[in-house]
Scaffold this motif. Structure first.
Motif: not given
Length: 283
Positions: A239-244
């Motif tokens: 599951f993709l949580l976030s990008e930084r």
């Protein structure tokens, strides 16, 4: 001590909260959940604006509705949007609010001076509030909620619309107020409570999901959060949580039970936990 015992709230055929039991003692509690999860429903019941369909809410063992004005006298409340008169100064507004609460004039003046200093508005005490920023207005709201020196302070989405500097100032203020009272802060903004709340209360499927410390909430996902280079295909079970933006380019954070290829394990933060708990399809 405030106790919520097996409380359910229904609106016709819709159940807003179901069989919720909680105990609040002095300190900061963060009600953290997406919009529509039941935070405001609980806040309205704690402030006696609505009644539970079943169950009871107790203050030191006594039903808050039976206590009536005695309970309201120890309660401070800042709604998401509090009413004020733009043409009033903070001092005039607090005098008005203290009169509504039947606080003696001399005592009220002493409290108003002290509260204006506490919220950092002594230099703006005699300026019209129509000139104020959102953060300054929220500080006036805190001052009015503290006029009766409450044992229980309830704040509903208090930092909505504030800029980052005002939010930091607001969080510092709340932390200072919690040394000898119970503060319940409702929000869906993780950073508002990550550093000041001793306990995080979360709802899912209209039931209590957890009431635990931020570190304990994050620990539920220890060993399950990884960073991979941006553009990496998300596989089944991930599951993709976030990008930084990382040191060597963009990275994404994934939630999964097994390490992804090329994944680097990272310590989950409260934002990771929030996204994991309320991920699409989790409810």
């Amino acid at each position: 001590m405030l106790s919520v015992e097996h409380v359910t709230k229904k609106y016709g055929g819709f159940t807003a909260l179901e069989d919720v039991s909680l105990t609040f003692t002095p300190g900061v509690y963060g009600l953290l959940a997406p919009n529509g999860a039941g935070k405001t429903t609980l806040i309205k019941m704690l402030t006696t604006l609505i009644f539970p369909t079943s169950g009871q809410i107790l203050w030191n063992g006594e039903d808050i509705h039976a206590l009536d004005e005695t309970y309201r006298g120890l309660l401070g409340y800042l709604p998401q949007e509090f009413g004020y008169y733009p043409g009033y100064t903070p001092r005039q507004f607090l005098r008005y609010a203290s009169a509504l609460q039947c606080i003696p004039r001399r005592e009220a003046e002493e409290r108003i001076d002290r509260l204006l200093r506490l919220v950092g508005l002594e230099d703006a005490a005699n300026k019209k509030m129509r000139q104020f920023s959102g953060g300054m207005l929220q500080r006036v709201g805190i001052a009015q909620a503290m006029l009766n020196e409450p044992e229980l302070l309830i704040l509903d989405e208090p930092t909505a619309g504030l800029d980052p500097r005002e939010r930091v100032r607001f969080r510092n203020l709340i932390h200072s107020l919690a040394s000898d009272r119970t503060v319940i802060l409702s929000t869906h903004i993780v950073s508002d409570i990550e550093t000041i709340a001793g306990q995080i209360v979360m709802f899912r499927d209209h039931r209590l999901y957890c009431c635990d410390s931020p570190s304990a909430v994050c620990a539920r996902f220890q060993g399950k959060v990884f960073e991979v280079p941006a553009g990496t295909a998300v596989q089944p079970g991930q599951f993709l949580l976030s990008e930084r933006q990382g040191e060597h380019g963009a990275v994404v954070r994934l939630l999964c039970d097994a390490p992804p290829e090329g994944g680097v394990p990272v310590t989950p933060g409260l934002e990771d936990a929030f996204l994991a708990i309320y991920r699409e399809g989790a409810e």
